[in-house]
Design an enzyme around this catalytic site. Structure first.
Site, short mmCIF file in Angstrom:
data_model
loop_
_atom_site.label_atom_id
_atom_site.label_comp_id
_atom_site.label_asym_id
_atom_site.label_seq_id
_atom_site.Cartn_x
_atom_site.Cartn_y
_atom_site.Cartn_z
N THR A 1 22.83 8.56 2.31
CA THR A 1 23.97 8.83 3.20
C THR A 1 23.95 10.32 3.50
O THR A 1 23.17 11.07 2.90
CB THR A 1 25.31 8.49 2.50
OG1 THR A 1 25.42 9.32 1.34
CG2 THR A 1 25.38 7.04 2.09
N VAL B 1 22.05 13.22 -6.42
CA VAL B 1 22.80 14.28 -5.74
C VAL B 1 21.94 14.88 -4.63
O VAL B 1 20.84 15.40 -4.88
CB VAL B 1 23.25 15.37 -6.74
CG1 VAL B 1 24.04 16.45 -6.02
CG2 VAL B 1 24.05 14.76 -7.88
N LYS B 2 22.46 14.77 -3.40
CA LYS B 2 21.70 15.27 -2.25
C LYS B 2 22.14 16.70 -1.94
O LYS B 2 23.34 16.97 -1.77
CB LYS B 2 21.98 14.35 -1.05
CG LYS B 2 20.93 14.37 0.02
CD LYS B 2 21.21 13.27 1.04
CE LYS B 2 20.24 13.25 2.17
NZ LYS B 2 20.63 12.28 3.20
N VAL B 3 21.16 17.59 -1.91
CA VAL B 3 21.44 19.04 -1.83
C VAL B 3 20.65 19.63 -0.67
O VAL B 3 19.46 19.35 -0.52
CB VAL B 3 20.99 19.73 -3.15
CG1 VAL B 3 21.25 21.22 -3.11
CG2 VAL B 3 21.67 19.09 -4.37
N ALA C 1 24.06 10.82 -2.53
CA ALA C 1 25.39 11.27 -2.11
C ALA C 1 25.32 12.79 -1.92
O ALA C 1 24.96 13.52 -2.86
CB ALA C 1 26.41 10.91 -3.18
#
Ligand code: G3P
Length: 219
Positions: A27, A86-88, A60
Site C-alpha cells: 500500500t 514497514v515501508k520507508v 504499510a
C-alpha cells in the site's frame, strides 16, 4: 517470483487471494487516500483488516520523514500484526531508519527507488524489500525495466539478500518483463494480474472444445 497486490481495496485483495496466487500486499498513502481511509486510527484499523485477509507480507508506509518519527511510526505499524513490513522512503533519514529497523529485526520495504545507487544503499542498510518504480520511470521516457536488470545483476554479484520488488507496475507485460529481469517480487494492480489470463486463442480454443463436445454429446 512472488505476487503482491498493490492496493488498499479490501475487495480487490480478497479477489486476488481467491485466485490462490497472492503472496502479499503493498500500500502507500495515495492508495489509502483513494479508498477514503483517513485519520490515524482508521488507517491503523485498515492495515489490521488487510493483515487479517492475507497471511503474506503487508507493506504499510510511514508518513514521517525524520529519523525519530520514522522509527516511532514504524514500530507502531509493526506492532499491528505479525505480517507488517514497514515501508520507508529512500531519503537520508529513511536509510538510517532502515538500518535501525534491520538491527531490531523489523522488516522493511525501501520505496521510491529510481536508481542503482539507491538500490545499493538500501541493501547495505539491510532492507528486506527494495521497490524500484518501473512505470514512473517509463513515464519519463526512460526504461524502467532495465533498472530491475541492473539491480538484479548488482545484487547477485554482491550477494545482497534484499529482495527486488518491482513496483509501479502498469500492465501485464510489465509483470512478464519483471520476471525476465530478475525481480523477486512484483506488486501489481488487480487488472494487471487478471490480464495475464487473457489470450484470444485461449477463448477461441475453449469455444471450439465446448461446441465440439456439445455436438458430439447431442447425437
Ligand atoms: O506502491 C507504489 C507503486 O506501485 C506506485 O505505482 O502506478 O502510482 O506509479 P504508481
Amino acid at each position: 517470483m512472488k505476487f503482491f497486490i498493490d492496493t488498499a481495496n479490501l475487495d480487490q485483495i480478497k479477489e486476488a487471494k481467491d485466485l490462490g496466487i497472492l503472496d502479499g500486499v503493498t500500500t502507500n498513502p495515495s492508495l489509502m487516500a483513494k479508498e477514503g481511509i483517513t485519520g490515524q486510527s482508521n488507517v491503523m484499523n485498515h492495515y489490521k483488516a488487510i493483515c487479517e485477509i492475507v497471511e503474506g507480507d503487508v507493506s504499510a508506509e510511514v508518513i514521517a520523514t525524520d529519523f525519530a518519527g520514522i522509527i516511532e511510526e514504524g514500530q507502531r505499524l509493526f506492532d499491528l500484526a505479525s505480517n507488517i513490513v514497514v515501508k520507508v522512503p529512500m531519503i537520508k533519514d529513511g536509510i538510517k531508519a532502515i538500518a535501525w529497523f534491520t538491527e531490531h529485526s523489523i522488516p522493511t520495504n525501501c520505496t521510491l527507488v529510481f536508481s542503482a545507487g539507491q538500490a545499493i544503499l538500501a541493501a547495505k542498510a539491510g532492507a528486506t524489500y527494495l521497490s524500484p518504480f518501473i512505470g514512473r520511470i517509463d513515464d519519463t521516457n526512460w526504461d524502467g525495466m532495465s533498472l530491475i536488470s541492473e539491480i538484479a545483476e548488482i545484487y547477485a554479484i554482491q550477494g545482497y539478500d534484499t529482495q527486488i520488488l518491482a513496483a509501479s507496475i502498469r500492465n501485464s507485460r510489465h509483470i512478464v518483463d519483471a520476471a525476465k529481469a530478475g525481480a523477486d517480487v512484483v506488486t501489481c494492480p488487480l487488472p494487471a494480474i487478471l490480464g495475464l489470463l487473457k489470450h484470444p486463442l485461449t477463448d477461441i480454443g475453449l469455444e471450439q472444445f465446448l461446441s465440439d463436445h456439445a455436438k458430439a454429446n447431442s447425437k
